[in-house]
Design an enzyme around this catalytic site. Structure first.
Site, mmCIF file in Angstrom:
data_model
loop_
_atom_site.group_PDB
_atom_site.id
_atom_site.type_symbol
_atom_site.label_atom_id
_atom_site.label_comp_id
_atom_site.label_asym_id
_atom_site.label_seq_id
_atom_site.Cartn_x
_atom_site.Cartn_y
_atom_site.Cartn_z
ATOM 1 N N HIS A 1 0.833 -0.930 -0.421
ATOM 2 C CA HIS A 1 -0.053 -0.021 0.001
ATOM 3 C C HIS A 1 1.010 0.983 -0.189
ATOM 4 O O HIS A 1 0.129 2.212 -0.626
ATOM 5 C CB HIS A 1 -0.938 0.017 1.006
ATOM 6 C CG HIS A 1 -2.103 -0.695 0.784
ATOM 7 N ND1 HIS A 1 -3.063 -0.831 0.170
ATOM 8 C CD2 HIS A 1 -2.067 -1.766 1.502
ATOM 9 C CE1 HIS A 1 -4.151 -1.731 0.345
ATOM 10 N NE2 HIS A 1 -3.323 -2.501 2.126
ATOM 11 N N ASP B 1 -7.649 -3.235 -1.308
ATOM 12 C CA ASP B 1 -8.335 -3.866 -1.112
ATOM 13 C C ASP B 1 -8.996 -3.131 -1.852
ATOM 14 O O ASP B 1 -10.148 -2.379 -1.800
ATOM 15 C CB ASP B 1 -7.891 -3.271 0.618
ATOM 16 C CG ASP B 1 -7.115 -3.468 1.094
ATOM 17 O OD1 ASP B 1 -6.073 -4.720 0.614
ATOM 18 O OD2 ASP B 1 -6.767 -2.604 2.081
ATOM 19 N N GLU C 1 -6.418 -12.796 3.575
ATOM 20 C CA GLU C 1 -7.836 -11.289 3.606
ATOM 21 C C GLU C 1 -8.395 -11.399 1.692
ATOM 22 O O GLU C 1 -7.462 -11.583 0.927
ATOM 23 C CB GLU C 1 -6.936 -9.871 3.692
ATOM 24 C CG GLU C 1 -6.014 -9.615 4.845
ATOM 25 C CD GLU C 1 -5.622 -8.449 5.172
ATOM 26 O OE1 GLU C 1 -5.261 -8.104 3.749
ATOM 27 O OE2 GLU C 1 -5.138 -7.967 6.062
ATOM 28 N N HIS D 1 -7.366 -8.953 0.024
ATOM 29 C CA HIS D 1 -6.398 -8.082 -0.716
ATOM 30 C C HIS D 1 -5.086 -8.187 -1.874
ATOM 31 O O HIS D 1 -5.603 -9.478 -1.283
ATOM 32 C CB HIS D 1 -5.557 -7.780 0.931
ATOM 33 C CG HIS D 1 -4.373 -7.315 0.489
ATOM 34 N ND1 HIS D 1 -4.187 -5.824 1.073
ATOM 35 C CD2 HIS D 1 -3.162 -7.853 0.233
ATOM 36 C CE1 HIS D 1 -2.690 -5.991 0.602
ATOM 37 N NE2 HIS D 1 -1.862 -6.923 -0.006
#
Length: 189
Positions: free
Chosen positions: A105, A112, A169, A172
């Protein structure tokens, strides 16, 4: 090319994305506003991949909601100060030492996202955003079948255009097609 040149405002490239940056509000796991801006910035090459995926989702009857992309180093540091658990929040990099940059990120190369139907309703997924339970990973056998199918579809399309999913996740994805760029601490207002 400097850091600012590698980051672009996603909606300037394609205005069909729904932007809901969770860390620009207190509606996130920290319960604090982390970002100064609710504008979504992304690495310009990563944006091309995300737009390609969005077109496939659109063809199949979905819209894309973006929860997080570019995160300044200082925001990563703040998140870690609030939740100092490396299993939940990545340790911020020590930029005073040479490091190997990865997809993150902090360089706008991780995204995301979730999917919406054409009316703007989120489709069923295994969990909410930033859920730290085993349900957030697609290997969990407790996930309802439709939620698992939807998350696997999301992952399959994202991986087909050059992203890699993260096992823990479902939301992600890392851009593994383009070379990682340096991390940045640019603050957008």
């Amino acid at each position: 090319m400097n850091d600012r040149d590698s980051l672009v405002r996603l909606l300037d490239l394609d205005d069909e994305f729904v932007i809901d940056l969770k860390y620009a509000t207190s509606d996130n796991f920290t319960q604090k506003k982390i970002y100064n801006s609710s504008e979504c910035y992304i690495n310009k090459d990563t944006a091309k991949l995300l737009i390609k995926a969005k077109e496939i989702f659109k063809r199949d009857g979905y819209r894309v909601k973006v929860w997080d992309v570019y995160r300044p180093i200082s925001a990563q540091r703040l998140m870690y100060e609030i939740i100092p658990d490396n299993n939940l929040v990545a340790t911020p990099p020590d930029m005073s030492k040479p490091i190997d940059f990865e997809y993150s990120h902090m360089n706008g190369m991780s995204v995301d996202i979730t999917l919406l139907d054409l009316d703007g309703n989120e489709i069923e997924m295994p969990t909410e955003f930033d859920d730290f339970t085993e349900m957030a990973g697609l290997k969990c056998d407790k996930i309802p079948p439709i939620a698992k199918k939807n998350a696997e579809y999301l992952r399959d399309i994202m991986e087909s255009v050059g992203f890699e999913g993260y096992d823990y996740e479902w939301w992600h994805f890392n851009d593994i097609t383009n070379d990682p760029t340096p991390y940045s601490d640019i603050q957008f207002e």
